[in-house]
Design a protein around this motif. Structure first.
Motif, PDB file in Angstrom:
ATOM      1  N   CYS A 139       0.721  -1.305   0.124  1.00  0.00           N
ATOM      2  CA  CYS A 139       0.069   0.108  -0.061  1.00  0.00           C
ATOM      3  C   CYS A 139       0.897   1.334   0.118  1.00  0.00           C
ATOM      4  N   GLY A 140       2.168   1.128   0.306  1.00  0.00           N
ATOM      5  CA  GLY A 140       2.858   2.490   0.387  1.00  0.00           C
ATOM      6  C   GLY A 140       3.129   2.964   1.644  1.00  0.00           C
ATOM      7  N   ARG A 141       2.218   2.932   2.531  1.00  0.00           N
ATOM      8  CA  ARG A 141       2.229   3.438   4.073  1.00  0.00           C
ATOM      9  C   ARG A 141       3.435   3.066   4.882  1.00  0.00           C
ATOM     10  N   SER A 142       3.808   3.732   5.674  1.00  0.00           N
ATOM     11  CA  SER A 142       4.811   3.618   6.536  1.00  0.00           C
ATOM     12  C   SER A 142       4.282   2.763   7.549  1.00  0.00           C
ATOM     13  N   LEU A 143       5.077   1.855   8.545  1.00  0.00           N
ATOM     14  CA  LEU A 143       4.610   1.256   9.495  1.00  0.00           C
ATOM     15  C   LEU A 143       3.857   2.217  10.644  1.00  0.00           C
ATOM     16  N   ARG A 165      -5.855  11.034   6.664  1.00  0.00           N
ATOM     17  CA  ARG A 165      -5.772   9.852   5.829  1.00  0.00           C
ATOM     18  C   ARG A 165      -5.601  10.423   4.434  1.00  0.00           C
ATOM     19  N   ASP A 166      -6.479  11.049   4.111  1.00  0.00           N
ATOM     20  CA  ASP A 166      -6.587  11.892   2.744  1.00  0.00           C
ATOM     21  C   ASP A 166      -5.273  12.382   2.406  1.00  0.00           C
ATOM     22  N   ALA A 167      -4.506  13.105   3.407  1.00  0.00           N
ATOM     23  CA  ALA A 167      -3.140  13.488   3.071  1.00  0.00           C
ATOM     24  C   ALA A 167      -1.975  12.559   2.948  1.00  0.00           C
ATOM     25  N   VAL A 168      -2.254  11.350   3.705  1.00  0.00           N
ATOM     26  CA  VAL A 168      -1.365  10.390   3.350  1.00  0.00           C
ATOM     27  C   VAL A 168      -1.700   9.728   2.053  1.00  0.00           C
ATOM     28  N   LEU A 169      -2.960   9.249   1.849  1.00  0.00           N
ATOM     29  CA  LEU A 169      -3.460   8.597   0.470  1.00  0.00           C
ATOM     30  C   LEU A 169      -2.865   9.594  -0.769  1.00  0.00           C
ATOM     31  N   SER A 170      -2.925  10.715  -0.457  1.00  0.00           N
ATOM     32  CA  SER A 170      -2.656  11.754  -1.774  1.00  0.00           C
ATOM     33  C   SER A 170      -1.089  11.472  -1.881  1.00  0.00           C
ATOM     34  N   GLY A 171      -0.221  11.182  -1.071  1.00  0.00           N
ATOM     35  CA  GLY A 171       0.971  10.978  -1.375  1.00  0.00           C
ATOM     36  C   GLY A 171       1.556   9.515  -1.521  1.00  0.00           C
ATOM     37  N   LEU A 172       0.615   8.480  -1.467  1.00  0.00           N
ATOM     38  CA  LEU A 172       1.037   7.239  -1.829  1.00  0.00           C
ATOM     39  C   LEU A 172       1.423   6.828  -3.225  1.00  0.00           C
ATOM     40  N   PRO A 173       0.703   7.467  -4.042  1.00  0.00           N
ATOM     41  CA  PRO A 173       1.114   6.979  -5.881  1.00  0.00           C
ATOM     42  C   PRO A 173       2.659   7.262  -5.948  1.00  0.00           C
ATOM     43  N   ALA A 174       3.075   8.368  -5.440  1.00  0.00           N
ATOM     44  CA  ALA A 174       4.601   8.465  -5.500  1.00  0.00           C
ATOM     45  C   ALA A 174       5.359   7.497  -4.928  1.00  0.00           C
ATOM     46  N   LYS A 213      -6.567   1.060  -5.873  1.00  0.00           N
ATOM     47  CA  LYS A 213      -7.248   1.116  -4.549  1.00  0.00           C
ATOM     48  C   LYS A 213      -7.151   2.455  -3.851  1.00  0.00           C
ATOM     49  N   ILE A 214      -6.143   3.188  -3.988  1.00  0.00           N
ATOM     50  CA  ILE A 214      -5.745   4.410  -3.327  1.00  0.00           C
ATOM     51  C   ILE A 214      -6.763   5.511  -4.346  1.00  0.00           C
ATOM     52  N   ARG A 215      -6.842   5.325  -5.525  1.00  0.00           N
ATOM     53  CA  ARG A 215      -7.769   6.243  -6.419  1.00  0.00           C
ATOM     54  C   ARG A 215      -9.184   6.161  -5.790  1.00  0.00           C
ATOM     55  N   GLU A 216      -9.510   4.871  -5.408  1.00  0.00           N
ATOM     56  CA  GLU A 216     -11.005   4.505  -5.008  1.00  0.00           C
ATOM     57  C   GLU A 216     -11.051   4.963  -3.622  1.00  0.00           C
ATOM     58  N   ALA A 217     -10.139   5.203  -2.733  1.00  0.00           N
ATOM     59  CA  ALA A 217      -9.980   5.643  -1.446  1.00  0.00           C
ATOM     60  C   ALA A 217     -10.257   7.125  -1.200  1.00  0.00           C
ATOM     61  N   LEU A 218      -9.800   7.692  -2.189  1.00  0.00           N
ATOM     62  CA  LEU A 218      -9.717   9.133  -2.384  1.00  0.00           C
ATOM     63  C   LEU A 218     -10.836   9.676  -2.992  1.00  0.00           C
ATOM     64  N   GLY A 219     -11.760   8.660  -3.793  1.00  0.00           N
ATOM     65  CA  GLY A 219     -13.094   8.908  -4.286  1.00  0.00           C
ATOM     66  C   GLY A 219     -12.684   9.653  -5.916  1.00  0.00           C
ATOM     67  N   ASP A 220     -11.619   9.246  -6.438  1.00  0.00           N
ATOM     68  CA  ASP A 220     -11.341   9.516  -7.641  1.00  0.00           C
ATOM     69  C   ASP A 220     -12.059   8.836  -8.605  1.00  0.00           C
TER      70      ASP A 220
END
Length: 93
Positions: free
Chosen positions: A41-45, A59-68, A86-93
């Motif tokens: 998923c790209g998140r840190s522990l 959560r949205d702030a973290v999600l927006s940085g995950l694709p990179a 999954k990230i796009r879906e979570a962000l509602g894109d």
């Protein structure tokens, strides 16, 4: 409760339901040692551990940085396209 009285009596606890917490988790939990982020998923522990306590905005702030982050993993990403979807879906894109 009865059909004629569908609401709880005053003083009685009623059940409330909250919306599910949006998450980029793919259940592919493997941390890349160099990047220190999950290959799924790209998140840190730290982000994974605190996810439930974060506000929607956090959560949205973290999600927006995950694709990179996923892109930075390159071939080490476990399921790149699925993760990005999954990230796009979570962000509602």
């Amino acid at each position: 409760y009865t059909p004629s009285h569908p609401h709880p009596k005053p003083g009685k606890a009623s059940l409330t339901y909250s919306k599910p917490i949006k998450s980029p988790c793919l259940r592919v939990c493997a941390v890349d040692g160099r990047a220190n982020i999950c290959r799924g998923c790209g998140r840190s522990l730290k982000e994974i551990a605190g996810w439930g306590a974060m506000s929607d905005a956090e959560r949205d702030a973290v999600l927006s940085g995950l694709p990179a982050r996923i892109e930075s993993l390159g071939d080490k990403a476990s399921a790149k396209e699925e993760a990005l979807g999954k990230i796009r879906e979570a962000l509602g894109d």
